[in-house]
Design a protein around this motif. Structure first.
Motif, short mmCIF file in Angstrom:
data_model
loop_
_atom_site.label_atom_id
_atom_site.label_comp_id
_atom_site.label_asym_id
_atom_site.label_seq_id
_atom_site.Cartn_x
_atom_site.Cartn_y
_atom_site.Cartn_z
N ILE A 357 -9.84 3.13 -1.74
CA ILE A 357 -8.57 2.70 -2.33
C ILE A 357 -7.80 1.84 -1.32
O ILE A 357 -7.21 0.82 -1.68
CB ILE A 357 -7.74 3.92 -2.76
N ALA A 358 -7.81 2.26 -0.05
CA ALA A 358 -7.14 1.48 0.99
C ALA A 358 -7.76 0.09 1.12
O ALA A 358 -7.05 -0.92 1.23
CB ALA A 358 -7.22 2.22 2.32
N GLU A 359 -9.08 0.03 1.08
CA GLU A 359 -9.77 -1.26 1.17
C GLU A 359 -9.47 -2.13 -0.04
O GLU A 359 -9.20 -3.34 0.11
CB GLU A 359 -11.28 -1.01 1.28
N LYS A 360 -9.45 -1.53 -1.21
CA LYS A 360 -9.18 -2.27 -2.44
C LYS A 360 -7.80 -2.92 -2.41
O LYS A 360 -7.64 -4.08 -2.81
CB LYS A 360 -9.30 -1.33 -3.64
N HIS A 361 -6.82 -2.19 -1.92
CA HIS A 361 -5.43 -2.68 -1.95
C HIS A 361 -5.00 -3.31 -0.63
O HIS A 361 -3.83 -3.69 -0.49
CB HIS A 361 -4.49 -1.53 -2.31
N GLU A 362 -5.94 -3.41 0.32
CA GLU A 362 -5.67 -4.04 1.62
C GLU A 362 -4.46 -3.39 2.29
O GLU A 362 -3.52 -4.05 2.73
CB GLU A 362 -5.46 -5.54 1.46
N LEU A 363 -4.51 -2.06 2.39
CA LEU A 363 -3.42 -1.29 2.98
C LEU A 363 -3.96 -0.34 4.04
O LEU A 363 -5.15 0.02 4.03
CB LEU A 363 -2.71 -0.46 1.91
N THR A 364 -3.11 0.04 4.95
CA THR A 364 -3.42 1.11 5.89
C THR A 364 -3.05 2.45 5.25
O THR A 364 -1.89 2.66 4.88
CB THR A 364 -2.64 0.94 7.21
N ILE A 365 -4.03 3.32 5.10
CA ILE A 365 -3.79 4.66 4.55
C ILE A 365 -4.45 5.66 5.47
O ILE A 365 -5.68 5.72 5.57
CB ILE A 365 -4.33 4.82 3.11
N GLY A 366 -3.65 6.43 6.17
CA GLY A 366 -4.18 7.47 7.04
C GLY A 366 -4.19 8.80 6.31
O GLY A 366 -3.35 9.05 5.44
N VAL A 367 -5.16 9.65 6.64
CA VAL A 367 -5.26 10.95 5.99
C VAL A 367 -5.30 12.05 7.05
O VAL A 367 -6.11 12.02 7.97
CB VAL A 367 -6.54 11.07 5.12
N CYS A 368 -4.38 13.00 6.92
CA CYS A 368 -4.48 14.26 7.65
C CYS A 368 -4.51 15.36 6.60
O CYS A 368 -4.07 15.15 5.47
CB CYS A 368 -3.32 14.45 8.62
N ALA A 369 -5.06 16.50 6.95
CA ALA A 369 -5.28 17.51 5.92
C ALA A 369 -5.27 18.91 6.50
O ALA A 369 -5.70 19.13 7.64
CB ALA A 369 -6.61 17.26 5.20
#
Length: 456
Positions: A357-369
């Motif tokens: 999804i991040a690649e598709k929308h050209e955004l930085t999306i970090g994930v912590c969990a």
């Protein structure tokens, strides 16, 4: 109406409890959520007593004025945002710890008590209040109850709902309701206490809580394991849980998050890894437990496993995880923080899906969990001043929630619904569930005055 409201409220409030200056009241208009509208409050009330809260609710009912209860406004879903012309009821001055009982293992607190303050107070008596949201140094127990907050310790100790034994709640018409108990057991009647936990101020105003405590555990010891893929890290998590281990903490950070933490605090975390798994044990022999878990991580494909040598190194690892959200907030001018919880076995699919999804929308999306219970926090970073990028951020946020539901998850594990996820709640509950929950709301708040527009 504004003058009538101010006069009526002032008649039952002490000096300094009623704020009307728009420059001041505007500061209470919103919590920390992005993409959530906020109105202009008519007044802000800062009560210190139950009677003052009752006066506010009676006045609001008489004049048909909406009321938005607030804690420290550290929420991430817009649940504490004001609506136009409302009374903002800020409970931060109701901050007394009324009782700590080591025999019954309970504390009785007002809603404005800060989580960390309670934790330190009970620790002095050899006790432990486990729920520890990342904002524990600022967030209040009332806010934690409103959102059903979790934290880093959930994998072993559970979430806020499991520690709230009883509540005093001021209802919409000003009546005082007492729910639950102080005893270790009790099943009399419907469980109204659990109903209020997670209700986000839409059913009543919590003015006192009885919370359960546990004996203080031994000092925990932590370790870090590096993985070359999210799938390998997920495999390790599944092996750990399947083997019967009960870590006090099991957290996951992706490469984007690791880099953000390093940029902000120079923590020296490994930036070449795709996923960093943090595990901790507060057992009598934590080193032995960490060694066993380290072997499971290696079998799952960990490229490196580094156990902490002492409490100081363990705390550094935990601090790195607590800094994840603040660090990602520095990546761009704005963030949207998702809160999707999926089955543990689908964590790898969730992280890989977010990356796409991040690649598709050209955004930085970090994930912590909170890996031990499958609760992921994808953080969408974007330029709030760029309308096109903001639109892509909103689209990615929605796609992440859809992904979570498709993987058998839920739209929120601990942050609540608020304004941000209203539409998604209806999709998750379905028409029958939504109808029944609206019916419950109508029983407690027939005029719809309590935190209107939130959740539903």
């Amino acid at each position: 109406m504004a003058d009538e409201l101010t006069t009526a409220l002032a008649a039952g409030l002490p000096e300094g409890a009623l704020l009307t200056d728009p420059d001041v009241t505007d500061a209470y208009a919103r919590d920390m959520a992005g993409f959530s509208a906020a109105g202009a409050p008519a007044v802000v009330v800062l009560p210190r007593t139950v009677e003052e809260v009752q006066h506010v609710m009676r006045t609001a009912t008489a004049l048909r004025v909406p009321v938005v209860p607030q804690g420290a406004r550290t929420g991430l879903s817009g649940g504490a945002n004001a609506v136009d012309g409302c009374i903002v009821l800020s409970l931060t001055r109701m901050d007394r710890i009324l009782e700590i009982d080591p025999v019954e293992r309970i504390a009785v607190v007002e809603p404005g008590v800060v989580n960390a303050v309670l934790s330190r107070a009970v620790a002095e008596k050899g006790l432990y209040y486990p729920p520890d949201p990342s904002s524990w140094e600022q967030c209040t127990i009332g806010g934690n109850i409103g959102t059903g907050a979790g934290g880093l310790c959930c994998v072993k100790y559970g979430v806020t709902a499991e520690y709230v034994l009883g509540l005093d709640v001021v209802l919409a018409d000003g009546r005082l309701l007492r729910t639950g108990r102080r005893t270790a057991k009790g099943v009399a009647g419907y469980d109204l206490t659990r109903l209020f936990v997670g209700s986000e101020g839409t059913l009543g105003v919590v003015v006192e809580a009885v919370v359960a405590l546990k004996p203080a555990p031994p000092q925990q010891l932590a370790m870090a394991a590096e993985f070359g893929s999210a799938a390998a890290a997920c495999d390790a998590i599944c092996r750990i849980m399947e083997s019967g281990h009960v870590p006090s903490l099991l957290e996951l950070m992706d490469r984007t998050t690791i880099r953000a933490v390093n940029a902000m605090a120079r923590m020296g975390l490994p930036e070449t890894t795709e996923a960093l798994l943090l595990a901790a044990f507060d057992t009598p022999d934590p080193a032995a437990d960490l060694a066993a878990v380290g072997e499971l991580c290696t079998a799952a494909g960990a490229t490196d496993v580094v156990p902490a040598q002492d409490a100081a190194e363990s705390e550094m690892l935990l601090q790195a995880r607590r800094m994840a959200l603040p660090a990602l907030e520095k990546v761009s001018t704005a963030t949207m923080i998702d809160d999707v919880c999926v089955p543990r076995g689908r964590l790898g699919d969730m992280l890989e899906g977010v990356a796409l999804i991040a690649e598709k929308h050209e955004l930085t999306i970090g994930v912590c969990a909170h890996a031990g219970d499958g609760n992921t926090h994808p953080v969408v970073c974007f330029d709030a001043l760029d309308p096109e990028e903001s639109a892509r951020a909103r689209a990615s946020f929605d796609e992440i929630m859809a992904l979570g539901l498709d993987l058998g998850g839920t739209i929120t594990g601990e942050h609540g619904v608020g304004l941000l996820k209203k539409d998604w709640l209806a999709r998750e509950l379905g028409p029958v569930g939504t109808e029944l929950q609206r019916g419950v709301k109508a029983v407690f708040d027939p005029l719809g005055l309590l935190n209107p527009g939130k959740v539903f």
